[in-house]
Design a protein around this motif. Structure first.
Motif, PDB file in Angstrom:
ATOM      1  N   PRO A 112      50.796  21.904  14.915  1.00 15.88           N
ATOM      2  CA  PRO A 112      51.325  21.529  13.605  1.00 15.88           C
ATOM      3  C   PRO A 112      52.064  22.690  12.945  1.00 15.88           C
ATOM      4  O   PRO A 112      51.857  23.861  13.301  1.00 15.88           O
ATOM      5  N   ASP A 113      52.904  22.370  11.979  1.00 18.89           N
ATOM      6  CA  ASP A 113      53.671  23.406  11.271  1.00 18.89           C
ATOM      7  C   ASP A 113      52.769  24.356  10.493  1.00 18.89           C
ATOM      8  O   ASP A 113      53.196  25.450  10.118  1.00 18.89           O
ATOM      9  N   SER A 114      51.529  23.936  10.252  1.00 21.73           N
ATOM     10  CA  SER A 114      50.607  24.787   9.486  1.00 21.73           C
ATOM     11  C   SER A 114      50.173  26.026  10.261  1.00 21.73           C
ATOM     12  O   SER A 114      49.646  26.976   9.678  1.00 21.73           O
ATOM     13  N   VAL A 115      50.389  26.038  11.587  1.00 20.58           N
ATOM     14  CA  VAL A 115      50.024  27.209  12.399  1.00 20.58           C
ATOM     15  C   VAL A 115      51.035  28.322  12.148  1.00 20.58           C
ATOM     16  O   VAL A 115      52.235  28.147  12.348  1.00 20.58           O
ATOM     17  N   THR A 116      50.541  29.474  11.698  1.00 22.84           N
ATOM     18  CA  THR A 116      51.419  30.600  11.355  1.00 22.84           C
ATOM     19  C   THR A 116      51.229  31.804  12.272  1.00 22.84           C
ATOM     20  O   THR A 116      52.035  32.736  12.236  1.00 22.84           O
ATOM     21  N   ALA A 117      50.180  31.810  13.089  1.00 19.32           N
ATOM     22  CA  ALA A 117      49.928  32.921  14.008  1.00 19.32           C
ATOM     23  C   ALA A 117      48.991  32.439  15.102  1.00 19.32           C
ATOM     24  O   ALA A 117      48.224  31.485  14.908  1.00 19.32           O
ATOM     25  N   LEU A 118      49.052  33.108  16.265  1.00 18.01           N
ATOM     26  CA  LEU A 118      48.196  32.770  17.394  1.00 18.01           C
ATOM     27  C   LEU A 118      47.330  33.966  17.764  1.00 18.01           C
ATOM     28  O   LEU A 118      47.801  35.104  17.772  1.00 18.01           O
ATOM     29  N   PHE A 119      46.078  33.690  18.075  1.00 12.81           N
ATOM     30  CA  PHE A 119      45.190  34.695  18.644  1.00 12.81           C
ATOM     31  C   PHE A 119      44.613  34.127  19.927  1.00 12.81           C
ATOM     32  O   PHE A 119      44.153  32.973  19.957  1.00 12.81           O
ATOM     33  N   ALA A 120      44.626  34.915  21.004  1.00 10.59           N
ATOM     34  CA  ALA A 120      44.104  34.445  22.287  1.00 10.59           C
ATOM     35  C   ALA A 120      43.499  35.617  23.041  1.00 10.59           C
ATOM     36  O   ALA A 120      43.734  36.783  22.718  1.00 10.59           O
TER      37      ALA A 120
END
Length: 303
Positions: A112-120
């Motif tokens: 969704p557009d609400s995702v602003t950053a990724l952590f993995a």
């Protein structure tokens, strides 16, 4: 929303001559810690319909973490048998055919557009098909979203070191921030001193490499002068979840400072990095002071 993508599992922790099942997993711990610190957080990983699946979801819900992207499955939950030596945790994994390990690209809904950053990170990067799935997700979104990766390398879990080194050689250059412990750096570059190894990782493409060393504190190696933050002194119960909580503190601080976006990280200052390292160290100090991966709530953070 910071979306955390990676393993959840059950840590079988020694207690009174037997084992107590506690929810854990490197990326899972970071998601819970971010939620407890008050950040808008999402979590993406398959969750089993077995009894452990409900145990995994409960702390996420309590911390306000969005789990709407998590596929449910009848496959079993991964187990990690924990042994402690002088407070240091060591792990043996029971993961063959598990819910998380069998994650495939078609299981992941559009972000969704609400995702602003990724952590993995964590063991979710190692085996297939889940490792390829996480790599594909990062490859498709890293040009738009800031990415932080913590490999949290567990050598006993890696059956093909050459293949995993090749995956990290592809993944780490796609990250904006990479966090590596002294043990991680030694595994990646056994012939180099830790800071030289961190510089090699930096040269591959990330903007910031965070080097952690437990009681030695944390360093940020980047294009400017190295930034160092001391560890917060505390009585250590065990180190389970310490690095994961540190990651959450760093991400929370960067988000609160308004720099957790592509251009923000590109223009980051030493003071902003120091604030992030300091918050990470403070958060980790609470986790190590109590048994298991039990990150602090915002009201529990040291002043």
């Amino acid at each position: 929303m910071i979306l955390c993508v990676g393993e959840s599992l059950i840590d079988m922790v020694p207690e009174g001559g037997s084992f107590r099942p506690l929810v854990g997993g490197s990326v899972y711990n970071t998601a819970v810690a971010l939620g407890r610190l008050g950040q808008k957080t999402g979590y993406l990983w398959p969750v089993s319909r077995d009894p452990f699946g409900d145990q995994i979801l409960r702390p996420l819900a309590e911390a306000g973490v969005d789990t709407s992207l998590c596929p449910r499955t009848d496959r079993l939950t991964t187990l990690a048998l924990v042994t402690l030596a002088d407070g240091e945790a060591r792990y043996s994994f029971y993961d063959e055919g598990s819910a998380g390990r069998m994650l495939q690209w078609q299981d992941i809904p559009p972000l969704p557009d609400s995702v602003t950053a990724l952590f993995a990170g964590g063991i979710s990067l190692v085996p297939d098909p889940c490792g390829t799935t996480v790599e594909t997700l990062i490859a498709r979104h890293h040009e738009r979203l800031p990415v932080m990766i913590d490999p949290n390398i567990r050598p006993l879990f890696i059956t093909d070191p050459g293949a995993y080194r090749a995956r990290l050689a592809r993944l780490l250059p796609m990250a904006d921030i990479v966090k590596l412990s002294a043990d991680d750096l030694e595994w990646l570059y056994p012939d180099l001193a830790p800071e030289d190894a961190a510089c090699c990782v930096l040269d591959s493409g990330p903007r910031i490499v965070l080097q952690t060393g437990g009681a030695a504190g944390a360093k940020a190696i980047w294009s400017g002068e190295t930034v160092t933050a001391p560890a917060v002194q505390t009585t250590v119960s065990d180190t389970i979840g310490a690095g994961d909580t540190f990651n959450a503190g760093v991400l929370a601080s960067l988000d609160q400072q308004g720099v957790l976006f592509k251009q923000g990280i590109a223009r980051i200052t030493p003071d902003q990095i120091l604030k992030a390292l300091t918050m990470g160290a403070k958060a980790a100090s609470v986790t190590v002071s109590r048994p298991g991966a039990n990150p602090p709530w915002s009201h529990e953070m040291p002043a």
